[in-house]
Design an enzyme around this catalytic site. Structure first.
Site, PDB file in Angstrom:
ATOM      1  N   ARG A  71      -1.804 -10.540 -10.181  1.00  0.00           N
ATOM      2  CA  ARG A  71      -1.150  -9.875  -9.026  1.00  0.00           C
ATOM      3  C   ARG A  71      -2.179  -9.515  -7.962  1.00  0.00           C
ATOM      4  NH1 ARG A  71       1.393  -5.105  -6.813  1.00  0.00           N
ATOM      5  NH2 ARG A  71       3.585  -5.545  -6.521  1.00  0.00           N
ATOM      6  N   GLY A 110       0.747  -1.247   0.000  1.00  0.00           N
ATOM      7  CA  GLY A 110       0.000   0.000   0.000  1.00  0.00           C
ATOM      8  C   GLY A 110       0.782   1.305   0.000  1.00  0.00           C
ATOM      9  N   ARG A 153       1.196   3.967 -14.397  1.00  0.00           N
ATOM     10  CA  ARG A 153      -0.057   3.422 -13.855  1.00  0.00           C
ATOM     11  C   ARG A 153       0.222   2.255 -12.921  1.00  0.00           C
ATOM     12  NH1 ARG A 153      -2.708   0.182 -19.040  1.00  0.00           N
ATOM     13  NH2 ARG A 153      -1.176  -1.486 -19.123  1.00  0.00           N
ATOM     14  N   GLY A 154      -0.689   2.057 -11.997  1.00  0.00           N
ATOM     15  CA  GLY A 154      -0.603   0.910 -11.099  1.00  0.00           C
ATOM     16  C   GLY A 154      -0.866  -0.371 -11.867  1.00  0.00           C
ATOM     17  N   HIS A 207      11.070  20.899   4.690  1.00  0.00           N
ATOM     18  CA  HIS A 207      10.992  21.375   3.300  1.00  0.00           C
ATOM     19  C   HIS A 207      11.346  22.856   3.261  1.00  0.00           C
ATOM     20  CE1 HIS A 207       9.177  17.878   1.268  1.00  0.00           C
ATOM     21  NE2 HIS A 207       8.825  17.576   2.511  1.00  0.00           N
ATOM     22  N   CYS A 223      -0.944   3.584  -5.752  1.00  0.00           N
ATOM     23  CA  CYS A 223      -1.650   2.494  -5.083  1.00  0.00           C
ATOM     24  C   CYS A 223      -2.841   2.996  -4.282  1.00  0.00           C
ATOM     25  CB  CYS A 223      -0.638   1.822  -4.157  1.00  0.00           C
ATOM     26  SG  CYS A 223      -1.350   0.550  -3.153  1.00  0.00           S
ATOM     27  N   GLU A 256       9.095  22.025   8.405  1.00  0.00           N
ATOM     28  CA  GLU A 256      10.417  22.624   8.557  1.00  0.00           C
ATOM     29  C   GLU A 256      11.446  21.927   7.659  1.00  0.00           C
ATOM     30  OE1 GLU A 256      12.626  23.855  12.605  1.00  0.00           O
ATOM     31  OE2 GLU A 256      12.798  21.733  12.109  1.00  0.00           O
ATOM     32  N   GLY A 286       2.734   2.465  -2.411  1.00  0.00           N
ATOM     33  CA  GLY A 286       3.033   2.935  -3.773  1.00  0.00           C
ATOM     34  C   GLY A 286       2.302   4.222  -4.142  1.00  0.00           C
TER      35      GLY A 286
HETATM   36  P1  IMP Z   1       6.087   3.732  -6.152  1.00  0.00           P
HETATM   37  O1  IMP Z   1       7.571   3.591  -6.324  1.00  0.00           O
HETATM   38  O2  IMP Z   1       5.726   4.457  -4.906  1.00  0.00           O
HETATM   39  O3  IMP Z   1       5.441   4.334  -7.337  1.00  0.00           O
HETATM   40  O4  IMP Z   1       5.521   2.252  -5.950  1.00  0.00           O
HETATM   41  C1  IMP Z   1       5.817   1.208  -6.831  1.00  0.00           C
HETATM   42  C2  IMP Z   1       5.340  -0.103  -6.251  1.00  0.00           C
HETATM   43  O5  IMP Z   1       3.927  -0.085  -6.046  1.00  0.00           O
HETATM   44  C3  IMP Z   1       5.553  -1.311  -7.139  1.00  0.00           C
HETATM   45  O6  IMP Z   1       6.857  -1.814  -7.099  1.00  0.00           O
HETATM   46  C4  IMP Z   1       4.524  -2.308  -6.628  1.00  0.00           C
HETATM   47  O7  IMP Z   1       4.967  -3.045  -5.528  1.00  0.00           O
HETATM   48  C5  IMP Z   1       3.412  -1.413  -6.169  1.00  0.00           C
HETATM   49  N1  IMP Z   1       2.299  -1.358  -7.136  1.00  0.00           N
HETATM   50  C6  IMP Z   1       2.345  -1.360  -8.468  1.00  0.00           C
HETATM   51  N2  IMP Z   1       1.118  -1.218  -8.992  1.00  0.00           N
HETATM   52  C7  IMP Z   1       0.270  -1.122  -7.954  1.00  0.00           C
HETATM   53  C8  IMP Z   1      -1.144  -0.974  -7.853  1.00  0.00           C
HETATM   54  O8  IMP Z   1      -1.872  -0.837  -8.828  1.00  0.00           O
HETATM   55  N3  IMP Z   1      -1.648  -0.976  -6.596  1.00  0.00           N
HETATM   56  C9  IMP Z   1      -0.873  -1.118  -5.491  1.00  0.00           C
HETATM   57  N4  IMP Z   1       0.451  -1.207  -5.543  1.00  0.00           N
HETATM   58  C10 IMP Z   1       1.022  -1.220  -6.763  1.00  0.00           C
END
Ligand code: IMP
Length: 506
Positions: free
Chosen positions: A419, A316, A402-403, A489, A321, A487, A318
């Site tokens: 996934r 969670g 994109r996620g 930033h 995410c 602070e 990401g």
């Molecule tokens: P970020 O670097 O904060 O953008 O996070 C990337 C990570 O989020 C990835 O390596 C995954 O583990 C995770 N992720 C990728 N796609 C999704 C999604 O759609 N939902 C939740 N987690 C995701």
């Protein structure tokens, strides 16, 4: 059962134990590292680390297995910078294998199985085969009907051959120079320069071709300062590939193409099906398997007991995410990394902190909390090497990000649905756990990584950690309030010029 060792107490334990006792968990913006006495100059630190038990990194950065982050261009570039790319699985197994091959054959230290031609084949047939299989090279060892080497054909032979109906033996170089299969790369280079040969087939005792070196690749490996490259034992770039839980066919195909590490890539890895897939792969082959994602100590323990060679932490955090708000689960990332790192210390396997990083300062925080590497999606998306085209919008350049659990990714790809455990779900019934959007175009990866590493090195200097392991061990934390965050930033200023390592709003 994997061996366990006792974990020694670390300075950060007290801090995290107090937080846990309150039933709280923290993430990047909640904490800062304590600075301390240091004899470490940032430019002198050693950034080498591990992604998994046997897979080394020259820099502790891994690119995420996402379809807007890691295909071959990203994987090649990040391995050249010392990190590792994990090729995503929103591809058919065959396409994913092709992506892996492009990385592996970028630096052909050794061509394992060179394509040979039979001495009786016509030049026309050889050229047709070359075109059909889209080979970019023109060098073929020539073998007789017993499979023994009898000559070699190179680009010159093709260029000066006007009659394509002649057979290979008629135009090949017959006095072919070869070397024993076990010849070292240095020795190979010596032979090639002494004999002025651009290709050197390796042969076994029976005269059968057992590999081949090509001068430009040997030079690239030996001379073009590849000391910072993340290379395997054969001098090829390291690369990993994501696989799903019911994807054994994929792993069989990928192993044949020499991936360095397989990543079982799921949103929730503490499940029966992930653990049985892990065990199945480990009993099938010797490859390192990293498993993720989890965010609790007990989950990490179950994966370690099942034989994981590395554990990926993050449920969670990401930037794309929505899992935490959709499903209501997931530990804030710094606490999650800390909890799981206790298992890593006991079992001697590395943790990769996956997701949630926004600024370079989050890298030393993740490592200080116990990770040996960080996986980045958003911080690498939008670079020249990420998949997809640059688009113009509101006078700026952007790239998609994109996620893997977004509707867009799941609608079109089984890998994404898998996934998020929705393989059998109809399109209209998908439950998204991610969003789709744009990231400002960042330019070349090497410039971006340079800044990230600059921040990490400075963090290590402040902590007095000369290498990644000592940052893991020495780090201690404090919790900050929202006033402390403000602070941290820049404040009370209208910024007129953003530096390359800081964006307003991050
Ligand atoms: P970020 O670097 O904060 O953008 O996070 C990337 C990570 O989020 C990835 O390596 C995954 O583990 C995770 N992720 C990728 N796609 C999704 C999604 O759609 N939902 C939740 N987690 C995701």
């Amino acid at each position: 059962m994997p061996k366990k060792q006792n974990r020694t107490k670390l300075p950060k334990d007290k801090f995290f134990e107090k937080i846990e006792a309150l039933g709280e968990a923290l993430t990047f913006d909640d904490v800062r590292l304590k600075s301390g006495y240091s004899e470490v100059m940032p430019d002198d630190v050693n950034l080498e680390s591990k992604f998994s038990r046997n897979i080394l990194l020259k820099i502790p950065i891994v690119s995420a297995a996402m379809d807007t982050v890691t295909e071959h261009k990203m994987a090649i570039e990040i391995a050249k910078l010392g990190g590792l790319g994990i090729i995503h699985k929103n591809l058919t197994p065959e396409m994913q294998v092709q992506e892996v091959c492009k990385v592996k054959y970028y630096l052909n230290g050794l061509i394992d199985k060179p394509i040979c031609v039979n001495h009786n084949e016509t030049i026309e047939a050889i050229l047709k085969m070359r075109e059909k299989r889209e080979y970019g090279f023109h060098t073929f060892p020539v073998i007789n009907d017993n499979g023994e080497i009898v000559g070699i054909i190179t680009r010159n032979d093709f260029d000066f051959c006007d009659n394509h109906s002649v057979r290979a033996w008629e135009i090949m170089t017959k006095s072919v120079i070869t070397a024993d299969s076990k010849t070292s790369l240095e020795e190979v280079y010596k032979i090639m320069t002494q004999k002025k040969k651009k290709a050197l087939p390796l042969v076994d005792k029976k005269g059968k071709v057992d590999g081949m070196y090509v001068l430009k690749d040997v030079k690239r490996v030996l001379l073009k300062n590849p000391s910072g490259y993340n290379l395997d034992k054969k001098g090829q770039l390291r690369v990993g590939a994501a696989i799903g839980v019911n994807d054994f066919d994929r792993i069989e195909k990928l192993i044949g193409k020499h991936i360095d590490v397989a990543v079982i890539d799921t949103a929730h890895a503490d499940t029966k099906s992930v653990i049985s897939m892990l065990k199945k792969i480990k009993s099938y082959c010797k490859i390192d398997v990293v498993v993720g994602n989890v965010s609790e100590l007990e989950s990490a323990k179950r994966l370690a007991d099942a034989g994981a060679d590395g554990i990926k932490v993050g449920q969670g955090p990401g930037s794309i995410c929505t899992t935490r708000v959709i499903a209501g689960i997931g530990s804030p990332q710094v606490s999650a990394v800390y909890k799981c790192s206790k298992v890593a210390d006991e079992y001697g396997i590395p943790i990769c902190a996956d997701g949630g990083l926004k600024n370079s300062g989050d890298i030393p925080i993740a490592i200080g909390a116990g990770a040996s590497s960080v996986m980045m999606g958003g911080m690498l998306a939008g670079t020249k090497e990420s998949p997809g085209e640059v688009v113009f919008k509101e006078g700026r350049q952007w790239k998609s990000y994109r996620g893997m659990g977004s509707i867009g990714a799941m609608e079109t790809n089984k890998g994404s649905r898998e996934r998020y455990g929705q393989v059998a779900t109809g399109k209209s019934e998908l439950i998204a756990e991610g969003v789709e959007g744009l990231k400002a175009y960042k330019g070349e990866l090497k410039e971006v990584i340079f800044q990230y590493l600059g921040g990490l090195k400075r963090g290590m200097g402040y902590v007095g950690a000369e290498d990644i392991e000592s940052l893991r061990r020495k780090a201690d934390f404090m919790k900050i309030t929202s006033a402390g965050k403000d602070e941290s930033h820049p404040h009370d200023i209208l910024i007129t010029k953003e530096p390359p390592n800081y964006q307003v709003g991050n």
